[in-house]
Design a protein around this motif. Structure first.
Motif, PDB file in Angstrom:
ATOM      1  N   LEU A   1     -13.710 -71.620  -5.284  1.00 55.00           N
ATOM      2  CA  LEU A   1     -12.395 -71.197  -5.776  1.00 55.00           C
ATOM      3  C   LEU A   1     -11.674 -72.274  -6.587  1.00 55.00           C
ATOM      4  CD1 LEU A   1     -11.049 -69.389  -2.605  1.00 55.00           C
ATOM      5  CD2 LEU A   1     -12.098 -68.362  -4.632  1.00 55.00           C
ATOM      6  N   VAL A   2     -12.094 -73.514  -6.468  1.00 54.09           N
ATOM      7  CA  VAL A   2     -11.428 -74.608  -7.178  1.00 54.09           C
ATOM      8  C   VAL A   2     -11.560 -74.367  -8.686  1.00 54.09           C
ATOM      9  CG1 VAL A   2     -11.415 -77.099  -7.600  1.00 54.09           C
ATOM     10  CG2 VAL A   2     -11.886 -76.225  -5.299  1.00 54.09           C
ATOM     11  N   PRO A   3     -10.436 -74.415  -9.409  1.00 54.71           N
ATOM     12  CA  PRO A   3     -10.511 -74.222 -10.864  1.00 54.71           C
ATOM     13  C   PRO A   3     -11.514 -75.182 -11.497  1.00 54.71           C
ATOM     14  CG  PRO A   3      -8.240 -74.222 -10.130  1.00 54.71           C
ATOM     15  CD  PRO A   3      -9.070 -74.633  -8.948  1.00 54.71           C
ATOM     16  N   ARG A   4     -12.199 -74.701 -12.521  1.00 53.12           N
ATOM     17  CA  ARG A   4     -13.221 -75.512 -13.200  1.00 53.12           C
ATOM     18  C   ARG A   4     -12.613 -76.452 -14.239  1.00 53.12           C
ATOM     19  NH1 ARG A   4     -14.829 -70.602 -12.584  1.00 53.12           N
ATOM     20  NH2 ARG A   4     -14.465 -69.899 -14.709  1.00 53.12           N
TER      21      ARG A   4
ATOM     22  N   SER B   1      -6.187 -65.852  -9.329  1.00 50.67           N
ATOM     23  CA  SER B   1      -6.200 -64.575  -8.598  1.00 50.67           C
ATOM     24  C   SER B   1      -7.166 -64.630  -7.419  1.00 50.67           C
ATOM     25  CB  SER B   1      -6.513 -63.402  -9.530  1.00 50.67           C
ATOM     26  OG  SER B   1      -7.777 -63.567 -10.113  1.00 50.67           O
ATOM     27  N   ALA B   2      -8.294 -65.298  -7.575  1.00 52.75           N
ATOM     28  CA  ALA B   2      -9.241 -65.442  -6.465  1.00 52.75           C
ATOM     29  C   ALA B   2      -8.647 -66.315  -5.356  1.00 52.75           C
ATOM     30  CB  ALA B   2     -10.555 -66.024  -6.955  1.00 52.75           C
ATOM     31  N   ILE B   3      -7.928 -67.357  -5.739  1.00 52.46           N
ATOM     32  CA  ILE B   3      -7.283 -68.248  -4.769  1.00 52.46           C
ATOM     33  C   ILE B   3      -6.232 -67.467  -3.980  1.00 52.46           C
ATOM     34  CG2 ILE B   3      -5.739 -70.243  -4.547  1.00 52.46           C
ATOM     35  CD1 ILE B   3      -7.242 -71.347  -7.105  1.00 52.46           C
TER      36      ILE B   3
ATOM     37  N   GLY C   1      -6.289 -66.535   0.001  1.00 52.85           N
ATOM     38  CA  GLY C   1      -5.151 -66.914   0.823  1.00 52.85           C
ATOM     39  C   GLY C   1      -5.440 -68.004   1.835  1.00 52.85           C
ATOM     40  N   TYR C   2      -4.425 -68.258   2.625  1.00 48.84           N
ATOM     41  CA  TYR C   2      -4.525 -69.247   3.677  1.00 48.84           C
ATOM     42  C   TYR C   2      -4.846 -68.501   4.962  1.00 48.84           C
ATOM     43  CZ  TYR C   2      -3.631 -73.419   6.346  1.00 48.84           C
ATOM     44  OH  TYR C   2      -3.802 -74.511   7.153  1.00 48.84           O
ATOM     45  N   PRO C   3      -5.760 -68.955   5.786  1.00 49.00           N
ATOM     46  CA  PRO C   3      -6.361 -70.278   5.906  1.00 49.00           C
ATOM     47  C   PRO C   3      -7.676 -70.469   5.151  1.00 49.00           C
ATOM     48  CG  PRO C   3      -6.861 -69.040   7.871  1.00 49.00           C
ATOM     49  CD  PRO C   3      -6.011 -68.138   6.993  1.00 49.00           C
ATOM     50  N   ALA C   4      -8.139 -69.449   4.430  1.00 52.12           N
ATOM     51  CA  ALA C   4      -9.429 -69.584   3.739  1.00 52.12           C
ATOM     52  C   ALA C   4      -9.447 -70.761   2.770  1.00 52.12           C
ATOM     53  CB  ALA C   4      -9.765 -68.290   2.997  1.00 52.12           C
ATOM     54  N   ILE C   5      -8.304 -71.047   2.151  1.00 56.14           N
ATOM     55  CA  ILE C   5      -8.259 -72.134   1.162  1.00 56.14           C
ATOM     56  C   ILE C   5      -7.910 -73.489   1.773  1.00 56.14           C
ATOM     57  CG2 ILE C   5      -7.762 -70.577  -0.768  1.00 56.14           C
ATOM     58  CD1 ILE C   5      -4.798 -71.642  -0.514  1.00 56.14           C
ATOM     59  N   ALA C   6      -7.723 -73.542   3.075  1.00 58.83           N
ATOM     60  CA  ALA C   6      -7.351 -74.802   3.737  1.00 58.83           C
ATOM     61  C   ALA C   6      -8.267 -75.968   3.354  1.00 58.83           C
ATOM     62  CB  ALA C   6      -7.317 -74.623   5.252  1.00 58.83           C
ATOM     63  N   PRO C   7      -9.591 -75.774   3.289  1.00 59.36           N
ATOM     64  CA  PRO C   7     -10.455 -76.924   2.965  1.00 59.36           C
ATOM     65  C   PRO C   7     -10.288 -77.457   1.539  1.00 59.36           C
ATOM     66  CG  PRO C   7     -11.753 -75.096   3.879  1.00 59.36           C
ATOM     67  CD  PRO C   7     -10.374 -74.584   3.621  1.00 59.36           C
TER      68      PRO C   7
ATOM     69  N   THR D   1       4.366 -71.255  -1.729  1.00 59.82           N
ATOM     70  CA  THR D   1       4.446 -70.132  -0.789  1.00 59.82           C
ATOM     71  C   THR D   1       3.694 -70.393   0.516  1.00 59.82           C
ATOM     72  OG1 THR D   1       2.487 -68.913  -1.584  1.00 59.82           O
ATOM     73  CG2 THR D   1       4.591 -68.497  -2.712  1.00 59.82           C
ATOM     74  N   LEU D   2       2.856 -71.401   0.546  1.00 61.49           N
ATOM     75  CA  LEU D   2       2.076 -71.681   1.748  1.00 61.49           C
ATOM     76  C   LEU D   2       2.913 -72.237   2.886  1.00 61.49           C
ATOM     77  CD1 LEU D   2      -1.159 -73.232   0.219  1.00 61.49           C
ATOM     78  CD2 LEU D   2      -0.730 -70.850   0.891  1.00 61.49           C
TER      79      LEU D   2
END
Length: 130
Positions: A7-10, A19-21, A25-31, A57-58
């Motif tokens: 998901l990290v932008p290239r 949009s994928a990020i 959502g959180y907690p999926a993006i926590a790492p 918003t997090l």
């Protein structure tokens, strides 16, 4: 298996990653919070502002990554961190940054002073105490 790293932008123009990020959502993006925050290091990058709006918003989960920026040596990144994120945080979340904000006011580095980071920290503290 879900790979948050994907998901990290290239690059700084990778607006489609947002949009994928947001969907993950959180907690999926926590790492990858530190990686995402790094893409807000320059407010002139096309990805920076929309990504920053999402990170605000997090709430509480963004505190530790923000503290790592505020404790770092990149004064330009600190400046944009204030401009794009810190000034938009709720008072409750901002309170978790209070000690570091005070340190930036009381003992700013030379480069923090040149970037105006100490003044932005002072404004954040005023908002916290108003």
């Amino acid at each position: 298996m879900f790979d948050a790293e994907s998901l990290v932008p290239r690059d700084k123009h990778d607006i489609t990653a947002l949009s994928a990020i947001e969907s993950a959502g959180y907690p999926a993006i926590a790492p990858i919070l530190d990686d995402l925050l790094a893409w807000t290091a320059d407010g002139n990058w096309p990805i920076a502002r929309p990504l920053a709006r999402f990170l605000v918003t997090l709430g509480t989960p963004i505190v530790d990554p923000l503290l790592r920026v505020l404790r770092g040596k990149d004064s330009s990144q600190k400046y944009f961190c204030f401009q794009l994120i810190v000034e938009k945080l709720s008072v409750e979340v901002l309170r978790a940054l209070e000690n570091d904000l005070q340190r930036l006011v009381d003992r700013p580095s030379k480069t923090d002073q040149l970037e105006g980071v100490d003044e932005l920290a002072r404004e954040a503290l005023q908002r916290l105490h108003s």
